[in-house]
Write an enzyme that holds these catalytic residues in place. Structure first.
Site, PDB file in Angstrom:
ATOM      1  N   SER A 187       0.762  -1.150  -0.015  1.00  0.00           N
ATOM      2  CA  SER A 187       0.114   0.109  -0.150  1.00  0.00           C
ATOM      3  C   SER A 187       0.751   1.181   0.102  1.00  0.00           C
ATOM      4  O   SER A 187       1.955   1.296   0.443  1.00  0.00           O
ATOM      5  CB  SER A 187      -0.948  -0.058   1.138  1.00  0.00           C
ATOM      6  OG  SER A 187      -0.161  -0.006   2.296  1.00  0.00           O
ATOM      7  N   LYS A 212       2.519  -5.193   3.284  1.00  0.00           N
ATOM      8  CA  LYS A 212       3.577  -4.190   3.512  1.00  0.00           C
ATOM      9  C   LYS A 212       3.075  -2.656   3.514  1.00  0.00           C
ATOM     10  O   LYS A 212       2.833  -2.371   2.067  1.00  0.00           O
ATOM     11  CB  LYS A 212       4.956  -4.410   2.618  1.00  0.00           C
ATOM     12  CG  LYS A 212       6.018  -3.497   3.147  1.00  0.00           C
ATOM     13  CD  LYS A 212       7.081  -3.417   2.080  1.00  0.00           C
ATOM     14  CE  LYS A 212       6.760  -2.287   1.218  1.00  0.00           C
ATOM     15  NZ  LYS A 212       6.887  -1.039   1.840  1.00  0.00           N
ATOM     16  N   SER A 266       3.890   3.413  -7.362  1.00  0.00           N
ATOM     17  CA  SER A 266       4.682   3.962  -8.779  1.00  0.00           C
ATOM     18  C   SER A 266       4.354   2.810  -9.664  1.00  0.00           C
ATOM     19  O   SER A 266       4.447   1.607  -9.394  1.00  0.00           O
ATOM     20  CB  SER A 266       6.063   4.194  -8.311  1.00  0.00           C
ATOM     21  OG  SER A 266       6.703   3.354  -8.587  1.00  0.00           O
ATOM     22  N   GLU A 293      -2.776  -0.574  -9.001  1.00  0.00           N
ATOM     23  CA  GLU A 293      -3.097   0.947  -9.666  1.00  0.00           C
ATOM     24  C   GLU A 293      -1.902   1.449  -9.551  1.00  0.00           C
ATOM     25  O   GLU A 293      -1.370   1.726  -8.232  1.00  0.00           O
ATOM     26  CB  GLU A 293      -4.251   1.433  -8.762  1.00  0.00           C
ATOM     27  CG  GLU A 293      -4.943   2.780  -9.315  1.00  0.00           C
ATOM     28  CD  GLU A 293      -4.557   3.806  -8.609  1.00  0.00           C
ATOM     29  OE1 GLU A 293      -3.788   4.514  -9.451  1.00  0.00           O
ATOM     30  OE2 GLU A 293      -4.554   4.078  -7.536  1.00  0.00           O
ATOM     31  N   CYS A 327      -3.124  10.046  -7.077  1.00  0.00           N
ATOM     32  CA  CYS A 327      -2.950   9.673  -8.505  1.00  0.00           C
ATOM     33  C   CYS A 327      -3.620  10.173  -9.440  1.00  0.00           C
ATOM     34  O   CYS A 327      -3.414  10.062 -10.751  1.00  0.00           O
ATOM     35  CB  CYS A 327      -2.696   8.087  -8.480  1.00  0.00           C
ATOM     36  SG  CYS A 327      -4.328   7.257  -7.778  1.00  0.00           S
TER      37      CYS A 327
END
Length: 543
Positions: A187, A212, A266, A293, A327
């Site tokens: 995440s 994580k 990313s 995503e 994002c």
């Protein structure tokens, strides 16, 4: 639950509290913020229901006051990562066969805990850890996470109820099995709701998780884990490990029981993970599900018929809320010559009223960017613009990291539609404007489509329905979430399923039934009631 056909509560989007002066929610969150600010904490790893402390720690700091310490968190070694995997697989034996209603109940309880006793705490933690204003924290850490939990439970029921038809004398059924193995959830820092959902969505379908969280979101990630534990999540179903990202990922992907990754972050890192999975494919028991995503270079394009004040407001909210660290944030804008100056002057006038500082001061619309790396990246981009002849700083461009990582809302004007800040994801409060000639509307739509590798969100402002349709057709593949006359941010669970394609991810639409379907492996059961005892078909008989 045996001998019954259960139906979960019909989900509704959680109301957004206003935090107006004098309101109880305002008093509660400010009091909680002050208490958490003054009380350093120690965050352990959560593995198999136990709190693990390795002795190797790192510190946590608010981005808006980076010299202040919120506490420390423990770092995993390869041993703890292996233990997390083992704990997840051990928990799966019971978790995967638990009645779905029992799993649903846990996550519905988690939603109620966040809506009630944990609301101020999870919002305050998000304000401190990620420098979100109370409004941004409320719509993220409280409302969106609550919505994810409630709506996903309803989507789970919808999936289980989706059954095939049966012909005469047979009964066809679908069993929606969890994946064989465990899921790796990774995440990002920017949304507490995403941190909770990446694990919870897969877990409610019967899967077990190694999670994580981002190093820069651990302070609020702990609250998510506290909520799940209080809601009754069995030990080992979700295991939270912090540590060197590459080490943790390599260890997880080396396991033959790795069954899938649920990722937000990313594009570069996601592609790297995908490559590693491909290189390890011979080692896995099954083909892993890869759901991600990633980045965005999200656009606003205005038609000459657009209303300037609406476009300007879309730019300000879309580009500068949460310091542009979404994002979906608007970062490239295409304005027609006929209304460009009016739009820009409106933006300039309104941005001058924006206050920036600590989220504890509710008058601040913006706070700090997440860390020094982000600050340096944005400062470098601004300095580059100042050097170049094909672009200029129209608004802002100020950077100050003496107390916190503050970057002022910045508007760049460029004469080059392919300028670096029109195509490169900068992930901060910097938006670039390109002005096109009104008669070049169609050509500009092609520019929008071809300029960026990403395809996450985009917005078109127009009062001309033919123009909206033309943009809709021309921009079909460059935005997974497409907005008419609105900013390109703020997707609501259950209303606007979220995700994009191209370099922006696998477009599996978080907040919808489509995402949950990725975490199951259906098995078809055909039962024949009267079984044939003769191989011969009627066509074989003689005339």
């Amino acid at each position: 639950m045996s001998n019954s056909n259960s139906f979960v509560p019909v989900p509704e989007n959680e109301p957004i509290l206003a935090y107006a002066p004098g309101s109880q929610e305002r008093k509660d969150v400010l009091a909680t913020y002050k208490k958490m600010y003054k009380t350093p904490i120690e965050v352990p790893l959560f593995i198999g229901g136990k709190e693990e402390k390795t002795g190797q720690t790192a510190s946590m700091h608010p981005p808006h006051e980076h010299q202040h310490t919120l506490g420390t968190y423990h770092l995993a070694t390869p041993t703890e990562v292996d233990t997390a995997i083992e704990s997840a697989l051990a928990a799966k034996k019971q978790w995967s066969v638990m009645p779905w209603e029992a799993r649903a109940s846990i996550f519905l309880k988690a939603a109620e805990l966040i809506a009630g006793p944990y609301r101020a705490k999870i919002n305050a933690a998000t304000m401190l850890a990620q420098s979100k204003t109370i409004h941004q924290a409320e719509i993220d850490a409280a409302c969106e996470l609550i919505d994810f939990l409630r709506f996903n439970v309803a989507f789970m029921q919808e999936i289980y109820q989706n059954q095939p038809v049966s012909g005469p004398g047979i009964w066809n059924r679908l069993q929606y099995r969890p994946l064989e193995g465990f899921i790796y959830a990774i995440s990002p820092f920017n949304f507490t709701a995403i941190a909770g959902n990446l694990s919870a969505s897969a877990a409610m379908m019967g899967n077990v998780i190694v999670w994580k969280p981002s190093d820069h979101q651990i302070f609020s990630a702990k609250i998510v884990m506290d909520v799940f534990r209080e809601a009754g999540l069995p030990d080992g179903v979700i295991n939270m490990v912090m540590g060197d990202p590459e080490m943790v990922t390599n260890r997880v992907l080396a396991s033959p029981d790795f069954a899938g990754v649920h990722y937000t972050g990313s594009t570069f890192v996601f592609k790297n993970i995908w490559e590693k999975i491909g290189n390890n494919i011979q080692n896995y028991k099954s083909y892993p599900k890869i759901v991600g995503e990633t980045g965005g270079k999200d656009f606003i394009v205005a038609h000459p018929s657009a209303i300037p004040a609406q476009v300007a407001t879309g730019i300000i909210r879309g580009a500068f809320e949460f310091q542009g660290q979404k994002c979906s944030a608007a970062s490239r804008v295409y304005l027609p010559e006929s209304i460009a100056e009016e739009v820009l002057q409106y933006v300039k006038k309104e941005v001058a009223t924006i206050k920036m500082g600590s989220p504890e001061n509710f008058e601040n619309f913006m706070t700090a960017v997440i860390h020094k790396g982000a600050f340096d990246r944005l400062k470098g981009a601004i300095e580059q613009v100042k050097k170049d002849t094909e672009a200029e700083i129209f608004i802002g461009g100020n950077c100050d990291d003496s107390v916190g990582y503050f970057v002022s809302p910045t508007v760049v004007r460029t004469t080059d539609p392919n300028y670096f800040s029109m195509s490169t994801e900068l992930f901060g409060p910097l938006v670039t404007i390109y002005v096109y000639k009104d008669e070049q509307w169609a050509e500009t739509l092609q520019l929008v489509d071809q300029t960026s590798e990403y395809a996450l969100t985009g917005a078109v402002f127009s009062q001309d329905r033919y123009a909206l349709q033309e943009a809709f057709d021309a921009l079909e593949n460059c935005a997974g979430n497409f907005y008419f006359n609105d900013k390109p941010t703020g997707a609501v669970v259950g209303q606007q399923p979220f995700g994009g394609a191209r370099g922006s991810g696998t477009n599996d639409k978080a907040g919808s039934v489509f995402n949950l379907l990725r975490w199951v492996s259906p098995r078809l059961i055909k039962e024949t009631f009267v079984t044939p005892t003769d191989y011969r078909y009627p066509f074989l008989a003689k005339e």
